[in-house]
Scaffold this motif. Structure first.
Motif, PDB file in Angstrom:
ATOM      1  N   ARG A 188       8.226   1.038  -8.102  1.00  0.00           N
ATOM      2  CA  ARG A 188       8.596  -0.199  -8.450  1.00  0.00           C
ATOM      3  C   ARG A 188       7.602  -0.945  -9.011  1.00  0.00           C
ATOM      4  N   THR A 189       6.311  -0.816  -8.491  1.00  0.00           N
ATOM      5  CA  THR A 189       5.209  -1.819  -9.052  1.00  0.00           C
ATOM      6  C   THR A 189       5.338  -2.002 -10.783  1.00  0.00           C
ATOM      7  N   TYR A 190       5.660  -0.905 -11.446  1.00  0.00           N
ATOM      8  CA  TYR A 190       5.519  -1.235 -12.989  1.00  0.00           C
ATOM      9  C   TYR A 190       6.574  -2.131 -13.411  1.00  0.00           C
ATOM     10  N   THR A 191       7.849  -2.101 -12.662  1.00  0.00           N
ATOM     11  CA  THR A 191       8.765  -3.199 -13.288  1.00  0.00           C
ATOM     12  C   THR A 191       8.326  -4.391 -12.809  1.00  0.00           C
ATOM     13  N   ARG A 192       7.628  -4.555 -11.726  1.00  0.00           N
ATOM     14  CA  ARG A 192       7.313  -5.933 -11.035  1.00  0.00           C
ATOM     15  C   ARG A 192       6.136  -6.421 -11.852  1.00  0.00           C
ATOM     16  N   VAL A 193       5.173  -5.474 -12.257  1.00  0.00           N
ATOM     17  CA  VAL A 193       4.128  -6.114 -13.101  1.00  0.00           C
ATOM     18  C   VAL A 193       4.596  -6.637 -14.423  1.00  0.00           C
ATOM     19  N   PHE A 194       5.310  -5.747 -15.179  1.00  0.00           N
ATOM     20  CA  PHE A 194       5.735  -6.025 -16.523  1.00  0.00           C
ATOM     21  C   PHE A 194       6.776  -7.172 -16.475  1.00  0.00           C
ATOM     22  N   ALA A 195       7.559  -7.546 -15.461  1.00  0.00           N
ATOM     23  CA  ALA A 195       8.317  -8.743 -15.327  1.00  0.00           C
ATOM     24  C   ALA A 195       7.531  -9.863 -15.016  1.00  0.00           C
ATOM     25  N   HIS A 196       6.402  -9.734 -14.098  1.00  0.00           N
ATOM     26  CA  HIS A 196       5.909 -11.092 -13.777  1.00  0.00           C
ATOM     27  C   HIS A 196       4.514 -11.069 -13.979  1.00  0.00           C
ATOM     28  N   GLY A 197       3.886 -10.342 -14.488  1.00  0.00           N
ATOM     29  CA  GLY A 197       2.207 -10.301 -14.913  1.00  0.00           C
ATOM     30  C   GLY A 197       1.648 -10.328 -13.597  1.00  0.00           C
ATOM     31  N   SER A 198       0.601 -11.267 -13.429  1.00  0.00           N
ATOM     32  CA  SER A 198      -0.448 -11.310 -12.665  1.00  0.00           C
ATOM     33  C   SER A 198       0.321 -11.554 -11.042  1.00  0.00           C
ATOM     34  N   LEU A 199       1.419 -12.509 -11.131  1.00  0.00           N
ATOM     35  CA  LEU A 199       2.151 -12.506  -9.957  1.00  0.00           C
ATOM     36  C   LEU A 199       2.809 -11.302  -9.209  1.00  0.00           C
ATOM     37  N   GLY A 200       3.299 -10.691 -10.195  1.00  0.00           N
ATOM     38  CA  GLY A 200       3.954  -9.119  -9.743  1.00  0.00           C
ATOM     39  C   GLY A 200       2.712  -8.482  -9.307  1.00  0.00           C
ATOM     40  N   LEU A 201       1.783  -8.302  -9.969  1.00  0.00           N
ATOM     41  CA  LEU A 201       0.521  -7.544  -9.610  1.00  0.00           C
ATOM     42  C   LEU A 201      -0.025  -7.946  -8.465  1.00  0.00           C
ATOM     43  N   GLY A 202      -0.130  -9.054  -8.133  1.00  0.00           N
ATOM     44  CA  GLY A 202      -0.883  -9.506  -6.737  1.00  0.00           C
ATOM     45  C   GLY A 202       0.049  -9.268  -5.593  1.00  0.00           C
ATOM     46  N   GLU A 203       1.566  -9.752  -5.923  1.00  0.00           N
ATOM     47  CA  GLU A 203       2.495  -9.155  -4.803  1.00  0.00           C
ATOM     48  C   GLU A 203       2.589  -8.027  -4.522  1.00  0.00           C
ATOM     49  N   ALA A 204       2.624  -7.106  -5.566  1.00  0.00           N
ATOM     50  CA  ALA A 204       2.851  -5.622  -5.179  1.00  0.00           C
ATOM     51  C   ALA A 204       1.786  -5.276  -4.296  1.00  0.00           C
ATOM     52  N   TYR A 205       0.528  -5.700  -4.772  1.00  0.00           N
ATOM     53  CA  TYR A 205      -0.694  -5.236  -3.828  1.00  0.00           C
ATOM     54  C   TYR A 205      -0.589  -5.798  -2.365  1.00  0.00           C
ATOM     55  N   MET A 206      -0.164  -7.060  -2.061  1.00  0.00           N
ATOM     56  CA  MET A 206       0.075  -7.628  -0.788  1.00  0.00           C
ATOM     57  C   MET A 206       1.109  -6.915  -0.125  1.00  0.00           C
ATOM     58  N   ASP A 207       2.167  -6.300  -0.879  1.00  0.00           N
ATOM     59  CA  ASP A 207       3.093  -5.401  -0.058  1.00  0.00           C
ATOM     60  C   ASP A 207       2.592  -3.959  -0.126  1.00  0.00           C
ATOM     61  N   GLY A 208       1.368  -3.584  -0.315  1.00  0.00           N
ATOM     62  CA  GLY A 208       0.861  -2.432  -0.157  1.00  0.00           C
ATOM     63  C   GLY A 208       1.506  -1.355  -1.382  1.00  0.00           C
ATOM     64  N   TRP A 209       1.864  -1.687  -2.520  1.00  0.00           N
ATOM     65  CA  TRP A 209       2.505  -0.752  -3.468  1.00  0.00           C
ATOM     66  C   TRP A 209       1.454  -0.205  -4.195  1.00  0.00           C
ATOM     67  N   TRP A 210       0.365  -0.587  -4.418  1.00  0.00           N
ATOM     68  CA  TRP A 210      -0.707  -0.006  -5.272  1.00  0.00           C
ATOM     69  C   TRP A 210      -2.361  -0.460  -4.374  1.00  0.00           C
ATOM     70  N   ASP A 211      -3.165   0.583  -4.828  1.00  0.00           N
ATOM     71  CA  ASP A 211      -4.572   0.226  -4.111  1.00  0.00           C
ATOM     72  C   ASP A 211      -5.580   0.780  -5.328  1.00  0.00           C
ATOM     73  N   ALA A 212      -7.035   0.196  -5.092  1.00  0.00           N
ATOM     74  CA  ALA A 212      -7.885   0.998  -5.733  1.00  0.00           C
ATOM     75  C   ALA A 212      -9.127   0.938  -4.804  1.00  0.00           C
ATOM     76  N   ALA A 213      -9.831   2.055  -4.563  1.00  0.00           N
ATOM     77  CA  ALA A 213     -10.896   1.999  -3.763  1.00  0.00           C
ATOM     78  C   ALA A 213     -11.864   0.962  -4.270  1.00  0.00           C
ATOM     79  N   ASP A 214     -12.258   0.583  -5.495  1.00  0.00           N
ATOM     80  CA  ASP A 214     -13.022  -0.457  -6.077  1.00  0.00           C
ATOM     81  C   ASP A 214     -12.309  -1.669  -6.721  1.00  0.00           C
ATOM     82  N   LEU A 215     -11.858  -2.463  -5.867  1.00  0.00           N
ATOM     83  CA  LEU A 215     -10.770  -3.298  -6.559  1.00  0.00           C
ATOM     84  C   LEU A 215     -11.652  -4.447  -7.445  1.00  0.00           C
ATOM     85  N   PRO A 216     -12.616  -5.027  -7.006  1.00  0.00           N
ATOM     86  CA  PRO A 216     -13.541  -5.703  -8.117  1.00  0.00           C
ATOM     87  C   PRO A 216     -13.919  -5.078  -9.246  1.00  0.00           C
ATOM     88  N   GLY A 217     -14.227  -3.823  -9.205  1.00  0.00           N
ATOM     89  CA  GLY A 217     -14.609  -3.024 -10.403  1.00  0.00           C
ATOM     90  C   GLY A 217     -13.270  -2.818 -11.199  1.00  0.00           C
TER      91      GLY A 217
END
Length: 373
Positions: free
Chosen positions: A36-65
Motif C-alpha cells: 500500500r506504500t505506493y498508493t499512499r506516496v503517489f496520492a499524498h507525496g511527502s506526507l504519504g512517504l513519511g506516514e508510511a515510514y512511521m507506520d513501518g511500511w518501508w525502510d532503508a538501512a541508510d535513510l539519510p543517504g
C-alpha cells in the motif's frame, strides 16, 4: 492488484533515476514491507512517504543517504500532490505566524520535552547547525558556532545583547560568560523559557516568554539563531523592522537561518503536520527585499554542508539514548523523529537547502567590516 503493480513499476522507474532500487542490497536502497506504500506516496507525496515510514511500511538501512540520492536527482518534484498545493496556497494567502498561530510551534515542537532535546543535542542545548571548520565532534562544533557569532558581532564587555528566539539560553550564556555581556532572550516556548532561566540564573541575562514583535528597547547587538524559519514571509519585513528599531546605530545584528536556493520554498506537508507547524524556509530574494533600506549587509556566510554533519550527530545521539527515551516516547514517534532527522540530513547533503549567517549594520561599518571565519 494490477494498479498496485503499475504503481510499483512507476516508483521503480522514478527511483532508478536516483540510483535507488526497491528490494536492492545497497544501504540506500529501500525495502517495502507493505504494498500500500505506493498508493499512499503517489496520492499524498511527502506526507504519504513519511506516514508510511512511521507506520513501518518501508525502510532503508541508510535513510539519510536515500534522501540525499532522491533530492539530488530532484525526482521528488514529480510527486507534487494536492496536499502540497493546499499547503502552498495556505502559506501564500494566510498569515499563519501571527497572533495565536505564532505560538503553535512552541507548543507542538519545542515543548515536546527537554529530555528528548538533552539526549539529542549534546553538551549544550543548541538546536541549530554547528560550525565544523575545525571541529571533530558535535560539542566542539556548537561551541565554535557560538564563538563565531560573538566574534562576528564584535562583542565587548558591558554590552547589552538581544537574542530573538533564544531557545534554551545557551547562546546568551556563552556570550555572558566568555564575552562579559548582559542580555535579553525572548522565546515562545514555555519549556525553553523555564530551562533558560535556570541555566542563566547566575548571569546578567533576562529570559522572557514574549513575541518578538513586542520588543522596543535599545541593544548594542542582536542575534537570532534558527528562529527566522518560523517567522513567515508575510512577517519578514516586520522582523527586520523590530531588529532595526532595537539596534543602536553603531551596533551589529546577526541572523542565522536555513535558506532556499531558488524561489520561495513551499512548506513540506509532512514537516508541517508532524514537526514544525506554520514554518517556511526563506529564499534569498525574500530576505534581501525585507531588509532593503533598513540594513547594510556586511557579510552573507553559507556553511550549509555543516548541517549534514550536525544532523547525523543528532541522529546518532537519539539512537544511543533510545533505550531510556522509549519509556516516554512510542515506536511511531521514534520512526517519525528518525525520518525527520534523516530527511533533513539528506536535504543539506544534496545542497537543496543552505545555512546562512547574515551580518548586518544599520548604516555600514565605518572603514569596512573585516569578516571573521
Amino acid at each position: 492488484m494490477g494498479n498496485a503493480a503499475s504503481l510499483k513499476a512507476r516508483a521503480q522507474v522514478l527511483l532508478e533515476q536516483a540510483g535507488v532500487t526497491i528490494g536492492g542490497r545497497r544501504p540506500t536502497d529501500i525495502a517495502v514491507h507493505d504494498e500500500r506504500t505506493y498508493t499512499r506516496v503517489f496520492a499524498h507525496g511527502s506526507l504519504g512517504l513519511g506516514e508510511a515510514y512511521m507506520d513501518g511500511w518501508w525502510d532503508a538501512a541508510d535513510l539519510p543517504g536515500f534522501f540525499a540520492r532522491v533530492l539530488s536527482s530532484h525526482i521528488d518534484e514529480s510527486l507534487r500532490t494536492l496536499d502540497t498545493l493546499l499547503m502552498h496556497l495556505r502559506a501564500k494567502f494566510l498569515n499563519m505566524q501571527r497572533g495565536e498561530h505564532a505560538w503553535e510551534v512552541g507548543r507542538q515542537h519545542y515543548d515536546l520535552g527537554n529530555d528528548l532535546f538533552e539526549a539529542m543535542l549534546g553538551k549544550r542545548l543548541v538546536y541549530s547547525c554547528g560550525y565544523w571548520a575545525q571541529a571533530n565532534d558535535l560539542d566542539a562544533a556548537q561551541e565554535a558556532k557560538l564563538d563565531l557569532i560573538c566574534r562576528k558581532l564584535r562583542l565587548q564587555p558591558g554590552q547589552h545583547v538581544l537574542d530573538i528566539g533564544c531557545g534554551w539560553g545557551e547562546a546568551l550564556k556563552f556570550a555572558a560568560e566568555r564575552y562579559g555581556v548582559s542580555g535579553v532572550g525572548v522565546t515562545i516556548s514555555k519549556e525553553q523559557a523555564e530551562y533558560a532561566r535556570e541555566l542563566c540564573k547566575d548571569l546578567p541575562v533576562e529570559i522572557r516568554l514574549q513575541d518578538y514583535r513586542e520588543l522596543d528597547e535599545p541593544f548594542d547587538a542582536i542575534l537570532s539563531v534558527g528562529m527566522f524559519e518560523h517567522v513567515g514571509p508575510k512577517n519578514y519585513r516586520a522582523w527586520f523592522e523590530v531588529a532595526r528599531r532595537c539596534l543602536r546605530a553603531d551596533g551589529l545584528a546577526l541572523l542565522h537561518c536555513i535558506g532556499s536556493n531558488g524561489h520561495p520554498g513551499r512548506p513540506d506537508p509532512w514537516i508541517e503536520k508532524y514537526i514544525f507547524p506554520n514554518s517556511m524556509i526563506p529564499a534569498m530574494s525574500q530576505v534581501a527585499a525585507a531588509l532593503e533600506d533598513l540594513f547594510v549587509v556586511e557579510d552573507w556566510h553559507n556553511f550549509g554542508a555543516d548541517y549534514d554533519r550536525t544532523l547525523m550527530a543528532w541522529l546518532a545521539n537519539v539512537d544511543a539514548a533510545w533505550p531510556t527515551l522509549r519509556e516516554r516516547y512510542d515506536e511511531r514517534f521514534r520512526r517519525m523523529w528518525h525520518f525527520y532527522l534523516a530527511c533533513s540530513a539528506g536535504v543539506f547533503r544534496s545542497r537543496r537547502d543552505q545555512l546562512w549567517q547574515i551580518t548586518l549594520s544599520p548604516r555600514g561599518v565605518p572603514g569596512g567590516y573585516r569578516v571573521p571565519r
